[in-house]
Structures are given as C-alpha cells and as structure tokens.
Design a protein around this motif. Structure first.
Motif, PDB file in Angstrom:
ATOM      1  N   SER A 359       0.710  -1.227   0.095  1.00  0.00           N
ATOM      2  CA  SER A 359       0.142  -0.078  -0.081  1.00  0.00           C
ATOM      3  C   SER A 359       1.003   1.178  -0.048  1.00  0.00           C
ATOM      4  CB  SER A 359      -0.821   0.006   1.160  1.00  0.00           C
ATOM      5  OG  SER A 359      -1.534  -1.214   1.546  1.00  0.00           O
ATOM      6  N   LEU A 360       1.856   1.188   1.122  1.00  0.00           N
ATOM      7  CA  LEU A 360       2.542   2.550   0.965  1.00  0.00           C
ATOM      8  C   LEU A 360       3.469   2.830  -0.228  1.00  0.00           C
ATOM      9  CD1 LEU A 360       2.910   4.603   3.394  1.00  0.00           C
ATOM     10  CD2 LEU A 360       4.944   3.512   4.059  1.00  0.00           C
ATOM     11  N   PRO A 361       4.023   2.017  -0.845  1.00  0.00           N
ATOM     12  CA  PRO A 361       4.874   2.297  -2.065  1.00  0.00           C
ATOM     13  C   PRO A 361       3.659   2.650  -3.056  1.00  0.00           C
ATOM     14  CG  PRO A 361       5.852   0.056  -1.134  1.00  0.00           C
ATOM     15  CD  PRO A 361       4.414   0.579  -0.156  1.00  0.00           C
ATOM     16  N   LEU A 362       2.505   1.997  -3.131  1.00  0.00           N
ATOM     17  CA  LEU A 362       1.788   2.559  -4.129  1.00  0.00           C
ATOM     18  C   LEU A 362       1.298   4.170  -3.921  1.00  0.00           C
ATOM     19  CD1 LEU A 362      -0.403  -0.403  -4.792  1.00  0.00           C
ATOM     20  CD2 LEU A 362       1.100   0.668  -6.427  1.00  0.00           C
ATOM     21  N   MET A 363       1.233   4.690  -2.546  1.00  0.00           N
ATOM     22  CA  MET A 363       0.913   5.804  -2.327  1.00  0.00           C
ATOM     23  C   MET A 363       1.954   6.776  -2.396  1.00  0.00           C
ATOM     24  SD  MET A 363      -0.827   5.138   1.191  1.00  0.00           S
ATOM     25  CE  MET A 363      -2.120   4.050   1.488  1.00  0.00           C
ATOM     26  N   LYS A 364       3.148   6.366  -3.026  1.00  0.00           N
ATOM     27  CA  LYS A 364       4.243   7.101  -3.116  1.00  0.00           C
ATOM     28  C   LYS A 364       4.174   8.484  -4.008  1.00  0.00           C
ATOM     29  CE  LYS A 364       9.013   6.203  -3.351  1.00  0.00           C
ATOM     30  NZ  LYS A 364      10.104   5.173  -4.076  1.00  0.00           N
ATOM     31  N   GLY A 613      -4.592  16.514 -10.083  1.00  0.00           N
ATOM     32  CA  GLY A 613      -4.685  15.883 -11.551  1.00  0.00           C
ATOM     33  C   GLY A 613      -3.798  14.919 -11.610  1.00  0.00           C
ATOM     34  N   MET A 614      -2.454  15.471 -11.445  1.00  0.00           N
ATOM     35  CA  MET A 614      -1.171  14.709 -11.923  1.00  0.00           C
ATOM     36  C   MET A 614      -1.227  13.268 -10.954  1.00  0.00           C
ATOM     37  SD  MET A 614       1.782  17.116 -12.804  1.00  0.00           S
ATOM     38  CE  MET A 614       2.727  15.676 -13.137  1.00  0.00           C
ATOM     39  N   ALA A 615      -1.387  13.501  -9.780  1.00  0.00           N
ATOM     40  CA  ALA A 615      -1.425  12.328  -8.578  1.00  0.00           C
ATOM     41  C   ALA A 615      -2.424  11.331  -8.841  1.00  0.00           C
ATOM     42  CB  ALA A 615      -1.515  12.951  -7.078  1.00  0.00           C
ATOM     43  N   ALA A 616      -3.721  11.922  -9.083  1.00  0.00           N
ATOM     44  CA  ALA A 616      -4.907  11.070  -9.361  1.00  0.00           C
ATOM     45  C   ALA A 616      -4.466  10.168 -10.878  1.00  0.00           C
ATOM     46  CB  ALA A 616      -5.898  11.783  -9.616  1.00  0.00           C
ATOM     47  N   MET A 617      -3.944  10.884 -11.760  1.00  0.00           N
ATOM     48  CA  MET A 617      -3.797  10.386 -13.197  1.00  0.00           C
ATOM     49  C   MET A 617      -2.782   9.502 -13.124  1.00  0.00           C
ATOM     50  SD  MET A 617      -5.177  12.115 -15.980  1.00  0.00           S
ATOM     51  CE  MET A 617      -4.692  13.859 -15.782  1.00  0.00           C
ATOM     52  N   SER A 618      -1.733   9.417 -12.328  1.00  0.00           N
ATOM     53  CA  SER A 618      -0.808   8.579 -12.368  1.00  0.00           C
ATOM     54  C   SER A 618      -1.225   7.054 -11.779  1.00  0.00           C
ATOM     55  CB  SER A 618       0.650   8.987 -11.828  1.00  0.00           C
ATOM     56  OG  SER A 618       0.320   9.482 -10.454  1.00  0.00           O
ATOM     57  N   GLN A 619      -2.198   7.472 -11.204  1.00  0.00           N
ATOM     58  CA  GLN A 619      -2.781   6.137 -10.756  1.00  0.00           C
ATOM     59  C   GLN A 619      -3.680   5.164 -11.827  1.00  0.00           C
ATOM     60  OE1 GLN A 619      -4.702   6.827  -7.021  1.00  0.00           O
ATOM     61  NE2 GLN A 619      -3.023   5.835  -5.862  1.00  0.00           N
TER      62      GLN A 619
END
Lengths: 740, 342
Positions: A359-364, A613-619
């Motif tokens: 989880s944590l690495p995916l939140m990086k 937007g960038m944070a959400a988009m990179s997911q």
C-alpha cells in the motif's frame, strides 16, 4: 490512425479571425465591448475602429500584414495538398501572424514607440495604441487556433487536433498570465533601484549574511532567512503529509464512526480567511492567552512568548495546510487497488507487511505530491509568518517588506523571490527523483473485486493517536473563533452581542425593496461572483494541464510542468506587483477590472489542480486510454468519458481549492482591488488593522459558511468516482465521502 | 471537433480586455492611506461639497507607494491622501508625485509648511502624530513597575523582555524612532542606547503597528509606537495608555500628494485644497482618529493627545527623509543591533 482532414476547422478559424479583424473594435472599449456603443464608430472613430478601418482610415499601417496572413490561412483550407504540407503552411502563417501581432502590440504603446531606441531608429510614429480589445483578441485566438491545427496536421501529438488545441491553449495562457509577468518582475533583480541594468547588484543582493548566516547553529545570533524558510518548509511539508495521511487512512480504511465530522474538521482550516487562525492561536497560546493564563493561575508558571517565532508559525502552517495534503492524499489512498493488497495477504504477508510493502509504495506519488505542496505552501505562505513570526524572518515576509517596507527595493524583492523560486525548483526536482518514472497505476479496466484490507492495528492506533487530538484541538480553536463574533471584544470583553453581525450584514426593507445596508455586502457579493467564475476555470485549466503532462509525451514537458508551478512558488505580493507592472500598460491593459482579479485567482491557484490531477492520473492505467483509442474513441472522448469520471476526487479538490483560495487570498490581490471591486479579504484585513476584531471575525464566519455551502454544492455537482470495488464492511467508505 | 474549438474559445473571454477606468469629467480616484471610516467620510463629504464623483481605494502607505511605482508608466490614481510622511517624501524623491502649491498653504501650522517647502512642494502635511510609548495598564500594575516616562526608563532592568519595537528594515515607525534618538542624543550615543535597550526588547516586529496591538492584547507591556494608535486601541476597549518621553520625541507628518500623470488633475487640485481646510480636517475626529490636524483653525477633539504637553525635537525631515541617510542608518542598525544575539 487516420483522421478526417479538418479543412472546415481551418476555414472556421480563419473566418473568425477575419471577422474579428473586420467587424469588431480593435482596441479596448471604455464601457466594455458588450455596451455596443462602439457600433456607430466602427469605421470613423479611431477608439472604436475595427482593424481594417484602422489601416485604411486611421493610418495604422503596422496592422496591415495581419490581413494577408488571415486571408492566406483561409486559402490553405481550400487548396488541395497533403496533410503535412498543409500543416507546415498553417504553422508558418500562424507563427508569422502571432509574431507580427505581438511585435506591434509590444513596441507601439500609449506614447508611440515604447522604447527610445525605436524612436531613434525609425523616427516618431504617427499614432499611439491603447490596450487590445475584442477584435484584437479574436484575431489572436484565431491565430492560435490555426497554429494548433497546423501542429496536428504535421503529426504532432498523434495528429490529434484536440490535444494540439489543448496544448496551445494551456501553453499560451500560462505564458501570458504566469511566465510573462513573473519573469518581468524577476528581471528587476538585475536592476538598481533607479531601474538601471546592473547585474553585479544581484550577486551583492544574494550574498548578504541576512540570507546565509548560520549563527544560530554556532551559538548566538540569528540564522539567515533562507535557512529559516527551508527548515520551516521541511517541517511543514513532513508534518502536513503525516497528518494528512493519518486523516486519509482513518476516513478510507477504518470503521471510524465520525468520519463526516472528521472530514469537515480537516477542511475547516482551508476555508478560514487569513489572520483568523493566527489570531485564534494568539488568543489560545499567547502570553495573555487562555493556556498561559491558566498555567499562571494554577501552577504559577510565568507566561511565556513561545508562540511568536518558529513554533507558532509551524503550528499555524500545520493547521492551514494539512487540509491540502489531505485533499491530495484522499484520492490516492482510495485509489490503491485492494486486489494487490489481497494478493499480498494471500501470499501470507501480514497486514503490516502488506501496508509497508504494497500500500505505502503505491501511495508514493501521492505522498511526494502532498509533501511538495506542503513544502511550497510553506515557503510561499505570508499570512501566518506575518502574524506569528515575531523575529523569525522568512523569505516571504522579507520580500513583502522589501516591496512595501521602508526600503521600497523591487530589486531586492526580486532577488529574494528568485531564491524562493530556486527552493521550489529544488523541491520539485527532488520530488521527481523520489517518485521516479515507475508506474503506480492501479486503476485499470479490469474489475477489481478486492476488499480494502483493514489497517494493521498498530498503525490504526497511531493514525488515530495523531489525528484525533489534532481534531479536538481544531474544534477548540474554532469554537473560540466562533465565539469571537458574538462577543463585544474578542479576548477581552465577553458580553454577548449581535452588533458585529448587524454592522456587517444588516438588511433593511425600503420602499424599493430590500436595501443591503450592512458594511460587508458590497465586498461579499463581489467575492462570491468572482470566486464562482474563477473556480471552474481553475479546475478546467489545471486538470487539462495535468492530463497533458501525464499522458502526452512532448518536448519541453518538464519546462511546462515547472511553468505551471511558477505562480504558486512566488509570493503573492510579488505576483500582485508583477500583474500591475505587466497589465497596467497596453497591450493587455486590464488593471482596475474584475478580469484581472479572476486571472490572478485562476493562475495562482491552478497549480494545486495540476498537482491533484497528476497524482490521480498517475494511478489510472494507460491501458484504459488505449482501450478507448482502440474503440476509435478520439482523445477528447477518452478524456471526457474515461479519464475525467475517474478523476472526480481530483476535480473536487481543484474546484474546491480554486473557489476557496479565491475567497481567502490576500497578498496577491492587495494591489489589484479597486473601489469598484473590493474583496472580502481586503475588507477583513483593514478591519483587523483597525483593531475591529469583532467585525472581522463575524465576516470570517460568514465566509466560512459560504465556502461550506459551496463545497457541498461542488460535491453534489461533480459526484463521486465509482471504482467498481466492493465496499468494505459498513459504513461504506465511499458513501462517507459526502460532507467534505 | 466542436468541443475542442470550445476549449480554445473558452480562452477568449479570459483575454478580452475591458478596462473601466473612469476618465469622464467630474470624477476623482483617491488612494487613501488613513483608517477606513476616515477615508469613507472624506470621500462622501468631498462628493457632497463639489459634486465630483470620488472612488476611493484604501491601502497602507507602504503599499500605496509600491503601487504608484508599479503604475508609474500609466498612473491610475489622481491623489494620495494620508499615510505617514516618509513614503510621501520618498515618492517626491522618486518623481512619482507632482509639484503643487496649494493656496491654503498659509493656513497651516509651521511644521506642515516647512515639510511642504522641504519636499519642493511635492507633498503637504495634513496631520501630525507624536512618537511615544504604548503601555498596557493591567500588566504594568500587575508587575508593580512605574510606567516609562522617559527614553532612559526603557533601559531599566524592570522592563527586561517587556518592550516591543518594530524593525526599521520594514517599518517606517521604527525608522522614525531611530532618527529621533539620533537627533536627540547624537548618532553614536543613540546606537549605544539601542544596544542597551536590546536586552529589554522581546521582539523587533516586521510591522510598525504590531507593537501597539501587542500592548493592547497584553502580549507585551510597553511598545514604541505612534501614540494616536494607542488612542484607537483604548477606544476599542483595551487597557492601553500612552506617554511621550520627557527628553523630547519625534513625530510623523501624515501628508497629501498629487500623483504625477493624474488623469483628473483639476479635480485632484480641488481635493488637495479642500483637504487642507478645517471643514475637511474635522472629519478626522468624527472617524475617531486623533492625530493633530495641520490647519491652525481645525478644532481639536478632547481625546486627542495634547501637542502642547509634548516636548518635541526639531525633527529634520529634509535630512532624515532622504533615501541615502535612511539606508545608512538602517544598515548600521542591522550590523550593530539586528545581529545581536537574544
């Protein structure tokens, strides 16, 4: 991928440009273009003449080349040739047109030639120019339209005209309203106070002990403002990220009962007008505040002044910016795919290991973005250091006083602003290094039937241990502030009264209907109107920019990314002065209008939209875009039907932030407000300066209420992201999204 | 196709320039650097007296001069009303304001006339405010110390950590204090005094009015401030009283200046003349502000600090208003006081 050749689009842009040139007044109109008082003088009056009339009847020969350029653009639409060639022609024509447009606009101004060397070279010019109006604007936009079509036809951006258009629009607007004014003011760093070019001064300005001194470490004395600023920003970035993450985890990953309350609480500070938090903290923790008085009365501990200086500023910044970190992180924490977590558990990892390694690495990216936003907010923050800083000087206050203090030294302000920008740039690159280029996408087209894994117990307790006392503290502080509006003198005479609200918001019924007699109504309605206009524009521009930055590969991507951050990392005072410098003279003479306020809001607050937007988009996995493209969806359809619906949390964040910051911003608009367009914050600040705290607090509370309503409306209108994931045991985490 | 055109067209309204600066006859744009109620009163009364439409923009004097400088290429204001004298002198020095000799000049107190002459008639005093001490009466009673009456009292160990004064780098008030001490004691002795006082100072605030607010809220016991700010706080209900030093003190001259390139020059001149009359200057007391008006005939409100009771130095605005002298003194303050450890 084959596309229809958009000859119709080329013709449409060329025609609109010609229409602007022939049918609309070229220069700005005193009463605004919608007054239509220019119609009779479209040919005969130089003030309201169209472009063509200016050339033929008023001797403005320098506008002449624009006409053949537009006609040639129209001709290209009807000449049969292959796409590439047509694209090349369009680009050349549009580029030529834009170059001519800006060359004439910038070199011929209010008093003829704008520079002495031009007069010396070409002699006096017959005629002067005021700011551009509707006609000139339409011509310029049409040329930009032709440019984007040319780019697309030459195959740039996958040959997609929408992407090219969006790119041209974003770049052009950022260049005009961020880069140009900011660079203009920063160049002052090379000038002496009399405006003479003296680059050696920059070195002198940047090498004083006031900036670099390390005396606080080696005992005695104060450290330089740069170290102060950086230390504060690091603490603030880290602190807000931890707090924001704790809140985000509690809201999304636990069965905590009062999530809604928690969400409202975390959002409260973000919608609090400036100075209120600082004043509240002084009344709670100041030397005469309740905490110190209680300690003095009960334990005989002499009141101290610890709140003034680093501690106080740090505390108030944590208050002010944790919500921003929370808004950035909530979408990210929600977006982490439960399937991956389940897979981890299937592989016999315990909950802690799952959290730590999956989880944590995916939140990086989210964490890095939250840290970056906290860091930059801190270095650009002005309201908190000015109230609580005491002796603790930071760059933003130093810059403010270089502009408005006894020194009146724009050069020094610009030099310090350069330093501040360098800090922001450093943080920005550091963030890129940390996040790297790895993929963090976990929202893909595949159904994700996993359940979010509950947090490890220790972590849950930790998150609650951090977040709940903080929430309690917030309640205390806001209770105290709320009381301030209903008592005679805040912090002194606690006799209940309604006089402050009556003074600010009284309404009387007169013969002609209601009369808004309260002192605050004028600025209140102006603020509501302008913020309501600015918020959607901020979100639109921010998200489109984010989409371009994440999904499109193009030359100068990093430069564009940094340019979007430029106005955010420069203190508001500098932005305000930069806007006056740049937009008080033709060609874009817009000071004194509501337009400049809206522009200032949009371009100053857009960066948060971009980051969210960038944070959400990179997911969001690229395969979704590709799937859409395979189904012959065009870029704009992919954006509208696939990407945007998945970005709703980011959209909410951008809209909320755009609105809220437009309502609460001070330092940037101080130089832009006029008698006609007064804003709530400037009104409040003037009241605070007069010591009229009751009225200031009453007004602030009304604004808080207004913003809460606005936020609820935004949530309602945008709706929620449906990720097709099963809900965790009740209460459902997604259902709990309302209220913030 | 339509949607992406809409996307670019969405840019169009952003770019459309529609300035609404009032250029018509019969209007006046005033930049006002006094307190809000006073600004409004002045605007309304002038409008009533002359029929000229007044738009008033209120900003601090530091912000106003920054704005004048930024707007110099295309000025939007006509006249600058009020605010401490140093920025007005600075504006005169930087050629941001216009020379104007009002016919009402002769009606003014000598200090106002002298200031006008010193600036080459680019600015004129409309009121004066004395520098002094703000004192929190409750704290001083609790600590059982005698309130300061002289500059020398500020060095007493009683006041350790109890004095607040602004930082001259950012505050005009603090600069007036330093210039006053320099004129009173001589430069080296003045800096000795400041060094000794440093032990008693708890903070050099960035803003000039902050120390008086801190006194009002009990955050510090004593401040060095303009005393009329203390009157405002006291009227707002805070336990503040003021005193002026027995050795003598300096003062500020709140001024009015005509902005260079004013679009409504004739109206601005009318406003200038009017602002120097008793009819205009008595509005100050109506707005509960208590600086001393510059017109000899203006009636003094009872709350105003009595200038006759205050010992003034012969403040040399011509010398200490100059940018070079200011820079030099501030630099000396920086290296000798600002750099001292706490």
């Amino acid at each position: 991928m084959t596309r229809r050749t958009p000859t119709r689009a080329v013709a449409a842009w060329a025609l609109s440009g010609l229409a602007g040139f022939l049918l609309l007044p070229w220069y700005a109109q005193q009463e605004g273009v919608l007054a239509f008082d220019w119609l009779p003088g479209l040919w005969s009056q130089v003030d309201s003449a169209s472009g063509l009339a200016l050339i033929v009847a008023h001797g403005r020969w320098w506008l002449t080349p624009l006409l053949p350029v537009l006609l040639a653009g129209l001709a290209v639409a009807f000449i049969r040739s292959d796409r590439r060639q047509r694209g090349t022609w369009l680009m050349l024509l549009a580029g030529l047109g834009l170059a001519i447009f800006w060359l004439q606009a910038l070199s011929i101004g209010l008093r003829g030639w704008n520079a002495d060397w031009l007069t010396a070279t070409f002699g006096e010019i017959g005629g002067k120019q005021v700011g551009i109006g509707m006609g000139a604007t339409v011509v310029m936009v049409s040329l930009l339209g032709l440019l984007s079509l040319g780019l697309a036809q030459r195959g740039a951006f996958g040959g997609d005209a929408f992407v090219a258009g969006a790119m041209v629009a974003v770049v052009a607007s950022i260049v005009l309203f961020t880069a140009w004014p900011v660079l203009r003011i920063l160049l002052q760093a090379f000038n002496s106070t009399d405006g003479v070019f003296a680059p050696a001064l920059l070195i002198e300005r940047l090498t004083t002990a006031k900036i670099w001194s390390l005396r606080c470490l080696v005992g005695g004395g104060r450290c330089g403002v740069l170290w102060n600023t950086l230390f504060l920003a690091l603490c603030c970035g880290a602190g807000t990220t931890v707090l924001g993450l704790a809140f985000a985890l509690i809201v999304t990953r636990t069965g905590f009962r009062m999530k809604k309350t928690l969400r409202v609480l975390t959002v409260l500070p973000i919608i609090t007008p400036p100075f209120v938090i600082g004043l509240g903290l002084i009344l709670v923790f100041g030397r005469a505040g309740i905490v110190n008085q209680a300690l003095d009365a009960w334990f005989g501990i002499a009141p101290t002044r610890w709140i003034y200086g680093f501690h106080g500023v740090f505390l108030s910044q944590l208050f002010a910016f944790t919500p921003v970190a929370f808004l950035v992180l909530i979408g990210v924490v929600e977006g982490v795919s439960p399937t991956l977590e389940e897979a981890s558990q299937t592989l016999r990892a315990n909950r802690w290991d799952t959290f730590r390694t999956v989880s944590l690495p995916l939140m990086k990216p989210g964490l890095a973005n939250a840290f970056l936003v906290g860091f930059i907010e801190s270095i650009a923050d002005f309201g908190n250091p000015i109230v609580l800083g005491g002796d603790y000087g930071v760059l933003s206050t130093e810059i403010y006083f270089a502009v408005v203090g006894a020194q009146l030294d724009y050069g020094r302000a610009a030099a310090l602003a350069l330093l501040l920008l360098a800090c922001a740039l450093g943080a920005f690159f550091l963030q890129r290094r940390i996040v790297g280029t790895r993929s963090y996408a976990t929202i893909s087209g595949k159904g994700d039937a996993g359940l979010p894994v509950p947090m490890p117990d220790g972590l849950r307790r930790l998150a609650q241990g951090i977040a709940l006392p903080w929430a309690g503290f917030t309640i205390l502080l806001y209770g105290f502030v709320l009381v301030g509006g209903f008592v005679k003198i805040w912090g002194r005479d606690y006799t209940p009264t309604l006089q402050h609200y009556a003074k600010a918001f009284s309404i009387e019924s007169g013969p002609g209907g209601l009369i808004w007699t309260g002192a605050a109504w004028g600025s209140f309605w102006t603020t509501v109107k302008l913020a309501a206009i600015a918020a959607p524009l901020t979100a639109l521009l921010g998200l489109i920019a984010a989409w371009l930055l994440v999904r499109q590969r193009f030359v100068g991507r990093s430069a564009l990314e940094f340019a979007t951050m430029l106005s955010f990392a420069v203190p508001g005072t500098v932005i305000g002065v930069a806007y006056v410098f740049t937009f008080n003279v033709p060609p874009l003479e817009i000071t004194g209008t509501a337009l400049i306020l809206v522009l200032c809001f949009v371009f100053r607050n857009m960066p948060v939209g971009v980051r969210a937007g960038m944070a959400a988009m990179s997911q969001i996995d690229r395969s979704l875009d590709e799937a859409s493209a395979t189904l012959r969806g065009r870029a704009w359809q992919t954006l509208a039907h696939v990407v945007l619906p998945l970005m709703r949390p980011a959209m909410v964040a951008a809209l909320v932030y755009g609105f809220v910051r437009a309502v609460t911003t001070v330092s940037a608009v101080v130089f832009l407000v006029t008698a006609e367009y007064e804003l709530s914050t400037t009104f409040i600040v003037l009241r605070v300066i007069n010591g009229d705290y009751g009225l200031a607090i009453a007004y602030s509370c009304a604004l808080i209420l207004l913003m809460l309503v606005a936020i609820l409306l935004i949530q309602l209108l945008v709706g929620q992201r449906r990720l097709g994931r099963r809900a965790a045991p009740a209460p459902a985490p997604l259902a709990a999204r309302a209220g913030a | 196709m339509r949607i992406w055109q809409a996307a670019i067209l969405a840019l169009a309204p952003i770019v459309v320039a529609t300035p609404s600066a009032v250029q018509a006859q019969g209007s006046l744009n005033v930049y006002c650097s006094v307190q809000a109620e006073w600004c409004t009163l002045v605007a309304n009364e002038f409008q009533k007296a002359t029929g000229i439409k007044v738009s008033i923009t209120q900003k601090g004097s530091g912000e106003t001069i920054a704005q004048l400088k930024a707007e110099a290429a295309n000025p939007k204001g006509d006249i600058w009303f009020g605010g401490t004298g140093d920025p007005h002198l600075q504006a005169a020095e930087e050629n941001l304001t216009e020379v104007y000799k009002s016919p009402n000049l002769a009606m003014l107190h000598p200090w106002a006339q002298k200031q006008a002459a010193d600036s080459g008639f680019r600015t004129t005093g409309i009121y004066a405010g004395a520098l002094g001490f703000g004192i929190n009466t409750e704290l001083i009673a609790k600590k059982k110390i005698a309130p300061p009456a002289c500059w020398a009292d500020l060095l007493k160990p009683d006041f350790k950590g109890e004095i607040q004064v602004a930082n001259p780098n950012s505050s005009g008030t603090a600069y007036v204090a330093i210039a006053t001490l320099v004129q009173l004691m001589g430069e080296d002795k003045a800096f000795d005094f400041l060094k000794k006082m440093h032990a008693n100072v708890n903070a050099y605030t960035r803003s000039g009015t902050a120390p008086m607010k801190a006194v009002a809220r009990g955050e510090t016991t004593v401040s060095i401030s303009f005393i009329h700010d203390g009157v405002t706080e006291a009227l707002a209900g805070f336990p503040v009283k003021t005193a002026t030093p027995c050795e003598g003190t300096g003062y500020e001259i709140g001024s009015i200046s005509l902005i260079k390139g004013a679009r409504n020059l004739e109206n601005a001149k009318k406003f200038y003349d009017w602002a120097l009359t008793p009819a205009a200057q008595k509005l100050e007391a109506q707005a509960k502000q208590f600086q001393v008006p510059s017109n000899k005939e203006t009636p003094l409100p009872p709350e105003a600090p009595k200038f006759a009771d205050i010992k003034f130095i012969d403040y040399d605005f011509a010398k200490y208003g100059k940018a070079t002298e200011r820079k030099r003194l501030i630099a000396r303050w920086d290296s000798e006081i600002g750099a001292l450890p706490k």
